[in-house]
Design a protein around this motif. Structure first.
Motif, mmCIF file in Angstrom:
data_model
loop_
_atom_site.group_PDB
_atom_site.id
_atom_site.type_symbol
_atom_site.label_atom_id
_atom_site.label_comp_id
_atom_site.label_asym_id
_atom_site.label_seq_id
_atom_site.Cartn_x
_atom_site.Cartn_y
_atom_site.Cartn_z
ATOM 1 N N PHE A 132 0.697 -1.325 0.136
ATOM 2 C CA PHE A 132 -0.146 0.017 0.014
ATOM 3 C C PHE A 132 0.821 1.267 -0.172
ATOM 4 C CE2 PHE A 132 0.007 -2.583 3.887
ATOM 5 C CZ PHE A 132 0.766 -1.923 4.723
ATOM 6 N N ARG A 133 1.856 1.296 -1.016
ATOM 7 C CA ARG A 133 2.683 2.247 -0.894
ATOM 8 C C ARG A 133 2.224 3.638 -1.200
ATOM 9 N NH1 ARG A 133 3.862 -1.009 -5.404
ATOM 10 N NH2 ARG A 133 3.031 0.092 -7.425
ATOM 11 N N GLU A 134 1.205 3.669 -1.905
ATOM 12 C CA GLU A 134 0.638 5.116 -2.346
ATOM 13 C C GLU A 134 0.127 5.732 -0.944
ATOM 14 O OE1 GLU A 134 1.437 6.580 -4.695
ATOM 15 O OE2 GLU A 134 2.522 4.682 -5.508
ATOM 16 N N LYS A 135 -0.177 5.055 0.134
ATOM 17 C CA LYS A 135 -0.963 5.404 1.255
ATOM 18 C C LYS A 135 0.379 5.787 2.432
ATOM 19 C CE LYS A 135 -5.313 2.983 0.159
ATOM 20 N NZ LYS A 135 -6.387 2.192 0.511
ATOM 21 N N LEU A 136 1.366 5.720 2.012
ATOM 22 C CA LEU A 136 2.484 5.920 3.069
ATOM 23 C C LEU A 136 3.215 7.185 3.091
ATOM 24 C CD1 LEU A 136 4.147 2.444 2.925
ATOM 25 C CD2 LEU A 136 2.405 3.132 4.478
ATOM 26 N N LEU A 137 3.366 7.878 4.091
ATOM 27 C CA LEU A 137 4.320 9.249 3.975
ATOM 28 C C LEU A 137 5.683 8.975 3.453
ATOM 29 C CD1 LEU A 137 3.321 11.521 5.593
ATOM 30 C CD2 LEU A 137 5.000 10.832 7.448
ATOM 31 N N ASP A 138 5.847 10.165 2.718
ATOM 32 C CA ASP A 138 7.069 10.022 2.035
ATOM 33 C C ASP A 138 8.104 10.641 3.074
ATOM 34 O OD1 ASP A 138 9.433 10.752 0.520
ATOM 35 O OD2 ASP A 138 8.398 11.683 -1.083
ATOM 36 N N LEU A 139 9.320 9.502 3.124
ATOM 37 C CA LEU A 139 10.232 9.638 4.247
ATOM 38 C C LEU A 139 11.766 9.774 3.307
ATOM 39 C CD1 LEU A 139 9.437 6.520 6.303
ATOM 40 C CD2 LEU A 139 8.695 9.045 6.556
ATOM 41 N N LYS A 170 16.713 -1.089 -0.881
ATOM 42 C CA LYS A 170 15.965 -1.661 -1.737
ATOM 43 C C LYS A 170 14.618 -1.916 -0.860
ATOM 44 C CE LYS A 170 15.042 -5.050 -5.322
ATOM 45 N NZ LYS A 170 15.711 -6.084 -5.837
ATOM 46 N N TYR A 171 14.549 -2.392 0.408
ATOM 47 C CA TYR A 171 13.618 -2.345 1.189
ATOM 48 C C TYR A 171 12.880 -1.187 1.432
ATOM 49 C CZ TYR A 171 13.493 -7.315 2.077
ATOM 50 O OH TYR A 171 13.569 -8.941 1.958
ATOM 51 N N GLY A 172 13.531 -0.165 1.527
ATOM 52 C CA GLY A 172 12.875 1.454 1.960
ATOM 53 C C GLY A 172 12.559 2.331 0.629
ATOM 54 N N THR A 173 12.939 1.842 -0.397
ATOM 55 C CA THR A 173 12.494 2.783 -1.703
ATOM 56 C C THR A 173 11.719 2.134 -2.668
ATOM 57 O OG1 THR A 173 14.447 2.024 -2.923
ATOM 58 C CG2 THR A 173 14.712 3.840 -1.544
ATOM 59 N N HIS A 174 10.858 3.028 -3.618
ATOM 60 C CA HIS A 174 10.088 2.586 -4.443
ATOM 61 C C HIS A 174 10.063 3.596 -5.692
ATOM 62 C CE1 HIS A 174 6.525 2.165 -7.199
ATOM 63 N NE2 HIS A 174 6.945 0.838 -7.279
ATOM 64 N N ASP A 175 10.715 3.523 -6.676
ATOM 65 C CA ASP A 175 11.020 4.550 -7.608
ATOM 66 C C ASP A 175 11.693 5.581 -7.160
ATOM 67 O OD1 ASP A 175 9.609 2.959 -9.652
ATOM 68 O OD2 ASP A 175 7.646 3.937 -9.419
ATOM 69 N N LYS A 176 12.559 5.391 -6.463
ATOM 70 C CA LYS A 176 13.513 6.409 -5.925
ATOM 71 C C LYS A 176 12.970 7.275 -4.781
ATOM 72 C CE LYS A 176 16.206 7.122 -9.986
ATOM 73 N NZ LYS A 176 16.804 7.873 -10.941
ATOM 74 N N ARG A 177 11.798 6.790 -4.324
ATOM 75 C CA ARG A 177 10.854 7.560 -3.143
ATOM 76 C C ARG A 177 11.171 6.445 -1.997
ATOM 77 N NH1 ARG A 177 5.200 6.754 -1.850
ATOM 78 N NH2 ARG A 177 4.525 8.068 -0.288
ATOM 79 N N TRP A 178 11.314 7.120 -0.957
ATOM 80 C CA TRP A 178 11.587 6.319 0.369
ATOM 81 C C TRP A 178 10.202 6.161 0.845
ATOM 82 C CZ3 TRP A 178 15.944 3.733 2.860
ATOM 83 C CH2 TRP A 178 16.957 3.932 2.132
ATOM 84 N N ILE A 179 9.562 5.008 0.973
ATOM 85 C CA ILE A 179 8.319 4.611 1.686
ATOM 86 C C ILE A 179 8.611 4.014 2.884
ATOM 87 C CG2 ILE A 179 7.164 4.319 -0.611
ATOM 88 C CD1 ILE A 179 7.399 1.462 0.047
#
Length: 437
Positions: free
Chosen positions: A111-118, A138-147
């Protein structure tokens, strides 16, 4: 549940950071300029239930320290790993619940789109503390955005009894899968067999099953997320695991994460995959029998298989926050505070190195070297592969892990309920459902 608050409100402001250099020097490079917590902020944290009481107590003490400094009220709840997964999904779907979840693995990718950008916070921490290990990034990022912010890993290592290893004919723990199988066979003959979870144990069952799959060159998906688990390499891993299973103590099919701890401390098994908790409990116990177990046990990193390189799966503790929070500034400031080295050093020391660090600068804590039996846990993230290997982390990899597809495949093959070929084929069909969604 634990609730902590403070006496007065203090402005958080900018926190000067220091990048540690060789020789212990520091350079005032990384600086956090995030906004102060919102006035009157209160946040709720849901985290995994402790296996070492001192670990939880030091976590709560650090949280109280944060509240004392900022005025932010923080409520801490603890649940089992397996209970956190559905509760975090419900919170994401309904848009209400804990502000922060200290969860596991790639769950935030569901549910990455519902998470605060860190992103700003994570990059600040990376700059200050020597960069994130690649698997942690790798566990923290999706498309260079830290989720999410990896909090480390409950470093899974081989926990073994030294005397039983010697009785099995080994002077040291074997470093390859061939020698490891011989050791397990010898331990059974010596009357104190291995015990490895084959139930739905988030940390322990996934840990050894994924390691075994990868050690023989198998994988769930390839670099392009094509499902490839139905392969000769997977079959070879399952055939090897079936031989291992023949040496295990009875009952492992129903084992959950606490089960092997109990069996080891009850002197029923001599080898298992676990974090530092077995050793810590035994070492700190007033019971002479448990102290004797601690004196007679040691730890080793996972053996290398035909793949020719480390293939460890580690239970990554991954922390994320929801966009529905009313206090995003307080959330970020709490996370920054908990990831700063003074808090981490205290937490790691109190828990006897239960959590392997995601940032190399955390490695200089004396807890990792004061007792050589703890040292193998320090470096597990150097050897770890991610759950989506060798594809991308995402909803599909998280669902595959959450549904225990690999563990079930191993259980079916080990028990003979299915042939290794049929177990691999059926696992592939399950995986395809997630990767085609």
């Amino acid at each position: 549940m634990v609730e902590v608050s403070r006496r007065q409100v203090l402005q958080s402001g900018a926190a000067a950071g220091f990048l540690m250099l060789p020789g212990g020097a520091a350079r005032a490079d990384a600086t956090w300029n995030g906004p102060a917590p919102e006035p009157g902020a209160s946040i709720r944290v849901l985290r995994w239930k402790q296996f070492i009481q001192a670990e939880f107590d030091s976590f709560v003490a650090n949280t109280k320290k944060f509240s004392d400094q900022t005025g932010v009220k923080v409520r801490v709840d603890a649940e089992s790993w397996d209970d956190i997964r559905p509760k975090s999904a419900v919170a994401a779907n309904v848009g209400a619940g804990p502000d922060i979840i200290f969860g596991t693995l790639d769950d935030p990718f569901k549910f990455r789109e519902k998470l605060l950008d860190l992103t700003d916070l994570a990059e600040y921490l990376g700059e200050k503390y020597g960069g994130w290990y690649p698997v942690a990034r790798k566990y923290g990022t999706h498309d260079k955005r830290w989720i999410a912010l990896p909090h480390g890993a409950t470093g899974g290592c081989m926990n073994y009894r030294i005397s039983t290893m010697h009785a099995a004919g080994f002077d040291e723990f074997p470093k390859d899968t061939a020698g490891y199988l011989k050791l397990c066979q010898g331990l059974k003959k010596a009357g104190k067999p291995p015990g490895f979870a084959l139930g739905h144990a988030t940390g322990d069952a996934n840990g050894w099953c994924q390691w075994c799959l990868w050690a023989f060159g198998g994988k769930t998906v390839d670099d392009n997320n094509n499902v490839v688990i139905d392969s000769p390499e997977t079959v070879a891993a399952l055939e090897y695991a079936k031989q291992l299973y023949g040496t295990y103590i009875d009952g492992v099919l129903s084992w959950l994460d606490p089960s092997n701890n109990k069996a080891f401390l009850a002197d029923q098994i001599s080898l298992t995959l676990n974090g530092i908790s077995i050793y810590t409990v035994a070492k700190n116990s007033p019971d002479p029998a448990l102290k004797a177990i601690a004196a007679d046990m040691d730890h080793a990193n996972m053996p290398i298989g035909p793949a020719g390189r480390p293939t460890e799966q580690q239970n990554i503790l991954n922390t994320y926050a929801y966009t529905y929070t009313k206090y995003p500034n307080a959330v970020r400031e709490y996370l920054r505070f908990m990831w700063e080295k003074p808090q981490v050093d205290y937490w790691e020391t109190q828990s006897n190195g239960y959590i392997a660090p995601p940032l190399p600068a955390w490695n200089d804590n004396p807890v990792w070297t004061a007792d050589p039996k703890v040292t193998p846990f320090r470096d597990v993230l150097k050897y770890a592969l991610d759950d989506g290997y060798s594809g991308a982390l995402g909803a599909a990899s998280a669902a595959t892990m959450g549904d225990f597809v690999v563990v079930d495949m191993f259980a079916e093959a080990c028990t003979g309920n299915k042939s290794p070929k049929d177990a691999a084929h059926d696992a592939a069909e399950r995986v395809k459902r997630f990767y085609s969604a």
